[in-house]
Design a protein around this motif. Structure first.
Motif, PDB file in Angstrom:
ATOM      1  N   ASP A 129       0.824  -1.205   0.000  1.00  0.00           N
ATOM      2  CA  ASP A 129       0.000   0.000   0.000  1.00  0.00           C
ATOM      3  C   ASP A 129       0.858   1.256   0.000  1.00  0.00           C
ATOM      4  O   ASP A 129       0.528   2.247  -0.646  1.00  0.00           O
ATOM      5  CB  ASP A 129      -0.937   0.009   1.209  1.00  0.00           C
ATOM      6  CG  ASP A 129      -1.971  -1.104   1.153  1.00  0.00           C
ATOM      7  OD1 ASP A 129      -2.287  -1.571   0.033  1.00  0.00           O
ATOM      8  OD2 ASP A 129      -2.450  -1.518   2.223  1.00  0.00           O
ATOM      9  N   THR A 130       1.980   1.195   0.691  1.00  0.00           N
ATOM     10  CA  THR A 130       2.891   2.338   0.752  1.00  0.00           C
ATOM     11  C   THR A 130       3.476   2.640  -0.614  1.00  0.00           C
ATOM     12  O   THR A 130       3.620   3.805  -0.984  1.00  0.00           O
ATOM     13  CB  THR A 130       4.016   2.064   1.766  1.00  0.00           C
ATOM     14  OG1 THR A 130       3.430   1.823   3.038  1.00  0.00           O
ATOM     15  CG2 THR A 130       4.976   3.237   1.865  1.00  0.00           C
ATOM     16  N   VAL A 131       3.807   1.611  -1.391  1.00  0.00           N
ATOM     17  CA  VAL A 131       4.350   1.824  -2.736  1.00  0.00           C
ATOM     18  C   VAL A 131       3.335   2.592  -3.580  1.00  0.00           C
ATOM     19  O   VAL A 131       3.686   3.570  -4.242  1.00  0.00           O
ATOM     20  CB  VAL A 131       4.726   0.485  -3.415  1.00  0.00           C
ATOM     21  CG1 VAL A 131       5.141   0.704  -4.857  1.00  0.00           C
ATOM     22  CG2 VAL A 131       5.838  -0.209  -2.650  1.00  0.00           C
ATOM     23  N   TYR A 132       2.090   2.185  -3.554  1.00  0.00           N
ATOM     24  CA  TYR A 132       1.048   2.885  -4.311  1.00  0.00           C
ATOM     25  C   TYR A 132       0.892   4.325  -3.835  1.00  0.00           C
ATOM     26  O   TYR A 132       0.711   5.238  -4.628  1.00  0.00           O
ATOM     27  CB  TYR A 132      -0.303   2.166  -4.210  1.00  0.00           C
ATOM     28  CG  TYR A 132      -0.486   1.113  -5.255  1.00  0.00           C
ATOM     29  CD1 TYR A 132      -0.918   1.439  -6.533  1.00  0.00           C
ATOM     30  CD2 TYR A 132      -0.218  -0.211  -4.983  1.00  0.00           C
ATOM     31  CE1 TYR A 132      -1.089   0.467  -7.503  1.00  0.00           C
ATOM     32  CE2 TYR A 132      -0.393  -1.192  -5.944  1.00  0.00           C
ATOM     33  CZ  TYR A 132      -0.816  -0.840  -7.198  1.00  0.00           C
ATOM     34  OH  TYR A 132      -0.976  -1.800  -8.154  1.00  0.00           O
ATOM     35  N   ALA A 133       0.949   4.520  -2.538  1.00  0.00           N
ATOM     36  CA  ALA A 133       0.751   5.851  -1.969  1.00  0.00           C
ATOM     37  C   ALA A 133       1.863   6.825  -2.360  1.00  0.00           C
ATOM     38  O   ALA A 133       1.642   8.030  -2.390  1.00  0.00           O
ATOM     39  CB  ALA A 133       0.650   5.762  -0.452  1.00  0.00           C
ATOM     40  N   THR A 134       3.038   6.303  -2.678  1.00  0.00           N
ATOM     41  CA  THR A 134       4.149   7.189  -3.039  1.00  0.00           C
ATOM     42  C   THR A 134       4.093   7.646  -4.490  1.00  0.00           C
ATOM     43  O   THR A 134       4.769   8.602  -4.852  1.00  0.00           O
ATOM     44  CB  THR A 134       5.512   6.507  -2.803  1.00  0.00           C
ATOM     45  OG1 THR A 134       5.613   5.353  -3.642  1.00  0.00           O
ATOM     46  CG2 THR A 134       5.688   6.120  -1.341  1.00  0.00           C
ATOM     47  N   TYR A 135       3.301   7.005  -5.315  1.00  0.00           N
ATOM     48  CA  TYR A 135       3.220   7.367  -6.733  1.00  0.00           C
ATOM     49  C   TYR A 135       2.309   8.571  -6.919  1.00  0.00           C
ATOM     50  O   TYR A 135       1.199   8.612  -6.395  1.00  0.00           O
ATOM     51  CB  TYR A 135       2.679   6.199  -7.559  1.00  0.00           C
ATOM     52  CG  TYR A 135       3.661   5.078  -7.808  1.00  0.00           C
ATOM     53  CD1 TYR A 135       4.867   4.990  -7.136  1.00  0.00           C
ATOM     54  CD2 TYR A 135       3.369   4.083  -8.719  1.00  0.00           C
ATOM     55  CE1 TYR A 135       5.751   3.958  -7.370  1.00  0.00           C
ATOM     56  CE2 TYR A 135       4.245   3.043  -8.959  1.00  0.00           C
ATOM     57  CZ  TYR A 135       5.437   2.990  -8.279  1.00  0.00           C
ATOM     58  OH  TYR A 135       6.311   1.969  -8.520  1.00  0.00           O
ATOM     59  N   ASP A 136       2.772   9.527  -7.702  1.00  0.00           N
ATOM     60  CA  ASP A 136       1.919  10.671  -8.020  1.00  0.00           C
ATOM     61  C   ASP A 136       1.037  10.317  -9.217  1.00  0.00           C
ATOM     62  O   ASP A 136       1.116   9.215  -9.769  1.00  0.00           O
ATOM     63  CB  ASP A 136       2.748  11.935  -8.262  1.00  0.00           C
ATOM     64  CG  ASP A 136       3.684  11.833  -9.471  1.00  0.00           C
ATOM     65  OD1 ASP A 136       3.428  11.035 -10.410  1.00  0.00           O
ATOM     66  OD2 ASP A 136       4.689  12.569  -9.485  1.00  0.00           O
ATOM     67  N   THR A 137       0.205  11.253  -9.635  1.00  0.00           N
ATOM     68  CA  THR A 137      -0.757  10.993 -10.705  1.00  0.00           C
ATOM     69  C   THR A 137      -0.070  10.600 -12.009  1.00  0.00           C
ATOM     70  O   THR A 137      -0.513   9.665 -12.688  1.00  0.00           O
ATOM     71  CB  THR A 137      -1.662  12.216 -10.924  1.00  0.00           C
ATOM     72  OG1 THR A 137      -2.292  12.533  -9.681  1.00  0.00           O
ATOM     73  CG2 THR A 137      -2.727  11.950 -11.965  1.00  0.00           C
ATOM     74  N   ALA A 138       1.006  11.261 -12.360  1.00  0.00           N
ATOM     75  CA  ALA A 138       1.723  10.933 -13.605  1.00  0.00           C
ATOM     76  C   ALA A 138       2.308   9.530 -13.544  1.00  0.00           C
ATOM     77  O   ALA A 138       2.276   8.784 -14.537  1.00  0.00           O
ATOM     78  CB  ALA A 138       2.821  11.957 -13.870  1.00  0.00           C
TER      79      ALA A 138
END
Length: 164
Positions: A129-138
């Motif tokens: 979940d943390t990996v996903y949370a670190t990604y911005d919209t781009a």
């Protein structure tokens, strides 16, 4: 499923799909494990059908990708769906989807961001979940594009897709 995507005057559904026979089901019909928000299904299905039917509208797929990328949960559902399909096709996730160096040598050539998510796919939990949370919209847009392109490539080329 009848919602029109903002800025696009048409909708992609199973009923409008006409280009090729489908090998895989769209995200809404998938039984892939993992968290999922059924409210995202219409959007994800439209992106799937627009991609596999090679929609000629130059704005359609980019607008759909933008909408998916705006939602972390929708992006995760799309990546989970693509990983589940790849696992079924290859009997597990091949190194060419997990290892960034091996991925660079494929025709598909997924982004390093996508490879990181695929590598964590079988390790759900707080770290994932943390990996996903670190990604911005781009970044989410890039991995969403990779996910739907992977399924489309597997649909056309099957196991040869990564090894052409």
């Amino acid at each position: 499923m009848g919602k029109t995507v903002s800025g696009v005057d048409h909708v992609h559904t199973a009923a409008t799909a006409r280009r090729r026979q489908r090998t895989f089901v769209p995200p809404s019909k998938s039984y892939s494990p993992g968290p999922r928000d059924r409210n995202d299904d219409a959007l994800l299905d439209q992106l799937f059908y627009a991609t596999v039917d090679e929609c000629p509208d130059p704005n359609c797929r980019p607008l759909l990708l933008d909408r998916v990328a705006a939602d972390t949960g929708a992006t995760r559902t799309l990546v989970d769906w693509a990983c589940w399909i790849a696992s079924e096709v290859y009997g597990g996730l091949p190194a060419e989807l997990v290892d960034e160096d091996a991925a660079a040598d494929t025709v598909f050539c997924p982004s390093p961001l996508f490879c990181r998510l695929v590598a964590e796919h079988h390790n759900p939990g707080p770290a994932f979940d943390t990996v996903y949370a670190t990604y911005d919209t781009a970044q989410r847009r890039q991995v969403a594009d990779n996910a739907v392109a992977l399924v489309d490539g597997l649909q056309v080329w099957w196991t040869d897709f990564l090894y052409q």
